[in-house]
Every structure is written in structure tokens, then in C-alpha cells.
Design a protein around this motif. Structure first.
Motif, mmCIF file in Angstrom:
data_model
loop_
_atom_site.group_PDB
_atom_site.id
_atom_site.type_symbol
_atom_site.label_atom_id
_atom_site.label_comp_id
_atom_site.label_asym_id
_atom_site.label_seq_id
_atom_site.Cartn_x
_atom_site.Cartn_y
_atom_site.Cartn_z
ATOM 1 N N LYS A 288 0.834 -1.206 0.000
ATOM 2 C CA LYS A 288 0.000 0.000 0.000
ATOM 3 C C LYS A 288 0.873 1.262 0.000
ATOM 4 N N SER A 289 1.947 1.245 0.801
ATOM 5 C CA SER A 289 2.856 2.394 0.856
ATOM 6 C C SER A 289 3.501 2.645 -0.493
ATOM 7 N N MET A 290 3.922 1.571 -1.177
ATOM 8 C CA MET A 290 4.558 1.707 -2.487
ATOM 9 C C MET A 290 3.573 2.250 -3.529
ATOM 10 N N ARG B 191 26.840 12.791 4.263
ATOM 11 C CA ARG B 191 25.638 13.365 4.871
ATOM 12 C C ARG B 191 24.454 13.369 3.900
ATOM 13 N N GLU B 192 24.715 13.740 2.638
ATOM 14 C CA GLU B 192 23.643 13.799 1.648
ATOM 15 C C GLU B 192 22.985 12.434 1.464
ATOM 16 N N ARG B 193 23.811 11.404 1.505
ATOM 17 C CA ARG B 193 23.256 10.042 1.328
ATOM 18 C C ARG B 193 22.425 9.642 2.541
ATOM 19 N N ILE B 194 22.814 10.070 3.727
ATOM 20 C CA ILE B 194 21.999 9.804 4.921
ATOM 21 C C ILE B 194 20.609 10.395 4.729
ATOM 22 N N ASP B 195 20.540 11.631 4.248
ATOM 23 C CA ASP B 195 19.250 12.282 4.021
ATOM 24 C C ASP B 195 18.425 11.540 2.980
ATOM 25 N N ASP B 196 19.073 11.044 1.921
ATOM 26 C CA ASP B 196 18.366 10.293 0.879
ATOM 27 C C ASP B 196 17.725 9.026 1.441
ATOM 28 N N VAL B 197 18.500 8.294 2.255
ATOM 29 C CA VAL B 197 17.990 7.043 2.826
ATOM 30 C C VAL B 197 16.872 7.328 3.831
ATOM 31 N N LEU B 198 17.047 8.368 4.642
ATOM 32 C CA LEU B 198 15.991 8.767 5.577
ATOM 33 C C LEU B 198 14.692 9.087 4.838
ATOM 34 N N ALA B 199 14.810 9.826 3.742
ATOM 35 C CA ALA B 199 13.635 10.190 2.957
ATOM 36 C C ALA B 199 12.936 8.962 2.403
ATOM 37 N N LYS B 200 13.714 7.961 2.006
ATOM 38 C CA LYS B 200 13.114 6.730 1.479
ATOM 39 C C LYS B 200 12.373 5.969 2.578
ATOM 40 N N GLU C 108 11.025 7.364 5.239
ATOM 41 C CA GLU C 108 9.835 8.160 5.552
ATOM 42 C C GLU C 108 8.739 7.950 4.518
ATOM 43 N N LEU C 109 9.142 7.701 3.274
ATOM 44 C CA LEU C 109 8.173 7.491 2.201
ATOM 45 C C LEU C 109 7.459 6.142 2.324
ATOM 46 N N LEU C 110 8.190 5.116 2.764
ATOM 47 C CA LEU C 110 7.652 3.751 2.732
ATOM 48 C C LEU C 110 7.264 3.199 4.102
ATOM 49 N N ASN C 111 7.791 3.778 5.173
ATOM 50 C CA ASN C 111 7.531 3.220 6.504
ATOM 51 C C ASN C 111 6.228 3.744 7.099
ATOM 52 N N ARG C 112 5.285 2.837 7.354
ATOM 53 C CA ARG C 112 4.027 3.206 8.014
ATOM 54 C C ARG C 112 3.984 2.702 9.458
ATOM 55 N N ASN C 113 5.075 2.059 9.881
ATOM 56 C CA ASN C 113 5.121 1.495 11.226
ATOM 57 C C ASN C 113 5.778 2.514 12.163
#
Length: 427
Positions: free
Chosen positions: A14-16, A80-89, A91-96
């Protein structure tokens, strides 16, 4: 539904769907079952192929719930930029909402970061050096880690952060190791072979649609800079073929070093564009080099930030791959009515990442040339022989003199670099 092929939970599907994913990418289809099965993998794919999404989904599937006493997933990224990218991903997919994700930025306040991790975290995203520093201060508990992920591994190696990655991996008793990278090379294997357990190598080679017409290209993959010098000297011996050559390097200082190497063999045939030193032969205008009958090799430094007219030059050599891929691409694009010419690039393991980005941008693979059989590979020269001196007077004796034990005699000498390698290997 295409996303069902990944065999994820309904909340993740559903998140995807809500995030706009129409279907899984090839790298996700190849890796997901192995990630969920707990197997070690090396996933290889170009930028934008979906590697980050693959392991983010795998982590969310395997963790499922939060509030453990220590982190269960450690994700290492290059900056640092890559940390932000992974965090954003995430946040986009995690509903837990029970899963706690803590970033450890390389320039953040360490005490605050330690407090945040120890207060409760399930997933830690960090650069290798910062994760190691927090671990050494007893702020990162690795006892519960079940997933150890190295993202953009080739870039981490390029930044020289192999040691903290290896130390963190060896500090974990048992877990699943996931390595994601754009390229696989010897330096990568030297790192991951220390801790990975029979990993599966899964590779995709998606290329963008061919958008640019380029001149003919060749790529020489060499182990180190010294071998590059050996190779350029070997190629330039053929004066009939290499009648006019421009050799690009990254800095003016490197240009002077390459000049000294070539000057030993080719004397006045080699010159530098706007040389650093007044006593070195050089040209301030490219057209002067083109018209010169004596000089056939011109070394140009990219840090001059000048556009070079390559018309009439049959060979363009990149002894070093420019940090910005657009610089090299601008020199290989085929213009209308352009005469035949060849672009030759020399790449070490570290530079292969940029080479892959160039291939993505032009939508084609660069043919790899076989190294000449008579090329001297610098890294193969390991032990330097030294002459042992026999005692001048065999009759010397007494309390102040004794003959060396046979086990202490040696006829070899290791360099400091080789000693460091042996020391690291024995740890």
C-alpha cells in the motif's frame, strides 16, 4: 498487481502504491527473496536502478516491530547527503510508527547522537567513521544487529573509509550482510571478503537510451597510478600511430609529474600546456601545439578550467578520469563533420564509479582494451632485493662480535606500504 511479485506485506504494498511505484525494478526482483531469506548479497547496479528501495523494503519487512533494547539494522553510507536520501526513502515507505530510525551525521554533536541512539533506536544510518566513533565511545550497541548494510560501497572505498567498515563488521558476531554498489573491483573484494559469508552476486546493467553520438572510445583498467605512467610511456613509443596527442590530467602538479615521466623517453616531443615551471617546455596557445612539427604530446591540466579545441587532434587521452563526468563527456561528443579520432581513458578501481556514470549518461558501454603483454604492472613489484655485505675480516671474534644466526639473515626488504598491508592482514 506487479508489486505483488516482491511478496511484501500488505501495508508495504500500500505504501509503495501511494508513493507512485508502478512495479518493481529488476534489482528489487533479484534481491528481495534473498534479503528476506537472510542471505548475504552483493547487489550491483547503476545509479537510479532501485538499490536503496530494495534494502529499505527488506529492512522494514525483517524488522516489522520496534522497541528492542538496541539497534537491529546498521546502514553505512558515504556522506551526509546520502543519509538524508535514505531517511527520505524510509519516511516514504515506513508506516510502522514503532520503528525508530536514528541518523548519525559526520558533523553532528556526538554526545547528542549517543544519547539519541541509547534512548532507543531500531535502525541506525551513518557514515562509517562516525558509526565507528560512536561505537568506540560505547554509544552504539551492536549485539542485536541482524542486518549490516553497506550502501554505495564503491564511493565509501573512494573516500578511504574501508577500515571503519571492516572493524564494525567484525565487531558483530553474526548477522546478514548486504552490500550495494555501482561497480565491483579488487579493492571492494579486499574489504568485503573479510566479513561476508558466501554472498550471492546479483547484477543489473540498465543503460539509459543512447542519447549522444560519441567518437570511438577505449578504456584501460589499470591497478594504480604508476601503471598508468608505464602504459602511457609504452603506447607513445609508436610515433607513427600517435602522431598528435593531447593528454588530460586533473591538476597542473600532476601534469608536471607526467611530463617528467614522458620526457625521459621522448625528450622534446612532449610539452605542457601553460606549465607551472618556466624552465619546462610549454605552449600557451593550443594552435601553436597543433602547428608544431617537433612536439606531438601535449599535457593539459583540467584545473586550468579552460575549453580546449580538439579539432585536428587524432588522439585524446584521459590519464585521469575527471571528477565531474560532464568534463569528459564534452570531449567525446561527436560533432557534425568531425574527423575520425579516438578517446582513450585510463581508470583505476577508484575511478570506475565515474566511468559507470559516464556510460549511463551517454547510453553505451565503453569498450575495455586488453593491457599490453609487455606492460609493467607496478603493484606486481613487491619485494626489493638488497645486497648483503660479507664481513671484511673473517677472523673477528670476541665479546663485542658474534656471527648472525642463519634465521636472522635476509636478502630482501619490504617497503613501509607492504609492511602496513601485512600488519593489517595479520590483525
Amino acid at each position: 498487481m506487479l508489486l505483488d511479485k516482491l511478496k511484501l506485506s500488505k501495508p508495504l504494498i500500500k505504501s509503495m502504491t501511494e508513493a507512485g511505484f508502478l512495479g518493481p525494478k529488476e534489482i528489487q526482483l533479484k534481491t528481495m527473496s534473498r534479503i528476506l531469506g537472510g542471505q548475504d548479497i552483493i547487489a550491483v547496479g547503476p545509479e537510479g536502478s532501485g538499490k536503496t528501495t530494495a534494502y529499505v523494503l527488506g529492512v522494514l519487512m525483517r524488522l516489522k516491530y520496534g522497541f528492542e533494547e538496541a539497534p537491529r539494522a546498521l546502514i553505512l553510507v558515504p556522506d551526509r547527503e546520502r543519509i538524508d536520501d535514505v531517511l527520505a526513502k524510509f519516511e516514504l515507505l515506513n508506516r510502522n510508527n514503532t520503528i525508530r530510525i536514528v541518523p548519525l551525521y559526520p558533523d553532528g554533536n556526538m554526545e547528542a547522537q549517543i544519547n539519541e541512539v541509547t534512548d532507543g533506536s531500531d535502525i541506525v544510518i551513518a557514515t562509517p567513521d562516525r558509526a565507528r566513533a560512536v561505537y568506540l565511545k560505547l554509544g552504539l550497541n551492536l549485539n542485536k544487529i541482524i542486518m549490516f548494510i553497506v550502501d554505495d560501497a564503491a564511493e565509501i572505498i573512494k573516500k578511504g573509509m574501508q577500515l571503519p567498515v571492516a572493524e564494525l563488521a567484525r565487531s558483530i558476531v553474526k548477522c546478514q550482510h548486504l552490500v550495494f554498489t555501482e561497480v565491483v573491483h579488487d579493492k571492494l573484494h579486499l574489504l568485503i571478503d573479510q566479513f561476508m559469508n558466501q554472498p550471492a552476486l546479483l547484477e543489473v546493467s540498465e543503460l539509459a537510451e543512447k542519447r549522444l553520438e560519441t567518437i570511438d572510445q577505449l578504456l584501460y583498467h589499470v591497478p594504480d597510478y604508476k601503471t598508468k605512467l608505464n602504459l602511457i610511456n609504452l603506447l607513445m613509443v609508436d610515433e607513427e600511430v600517435f602522431s598528435k596527442v593531447i593528454v588530460f590530467v586533473n591538476t597542473r602538479l600532476t601534469a608536471e609529474k607526467v611530463f617528467k615521466s614522458l620526457f625521459k623517453n621522448f625528450d622534446k616531443q612532449v610539452s605542457v600546456y601553460k606549465p607551472l615551471f618556466f624552465d619546462h617546455p610549454g605552449f600557451d596557445i593550443i594552435d601553436d601545439f597543433k602547428q608544431s612539427e617537433d612536439t606531438r604530446i601535449l599535457i593539459v591540466a583540467d584545473d586550468l578550467k579552460e575549453s580546449v579545441d580538439l579539432s585536428g587532434i587524432p588522439f585524446v587521452v584521459h590519464l585521469e578520469i575527471p571528477a565531474e563526468k560532464e568534463v569528459l563527456i564534452s570531449r567525446i561528443v561527436k560533432e557534425s563533420g568531425n574527423e575520425d579520432k579516438i578517446a582513450i581513458s585510463f581508470s583505476t578501481d577508484i575511478e570506475l564509479v565515474t566511468v559507470k556514470k559516464i556510460e549511463q549518461a551517454i547510453g553505451q558501454l565503453i569498450p575495455v582494451a586488453e593491457l599490453p603483454a609487455d606492460l609493467v604492472i607496478a603493484k606486481d613489484v613487491k619485494i626489493k632485493k638488497v645486497k648483503t655485505k660479507a664481513p671484511e675480516d673473517e677472523g673477528l671474534s670476541g665479546a663485542a662480535f658474534h656471527e648472525k644466526k642463519e634465521s636472522n639473515n635476509k636478502d630482501y626488504n619490504y617497503s613501509s606500504r607492504e609492511k602496513a598491508k601485512m600488519k593489517f592482514k595479520n590483525r
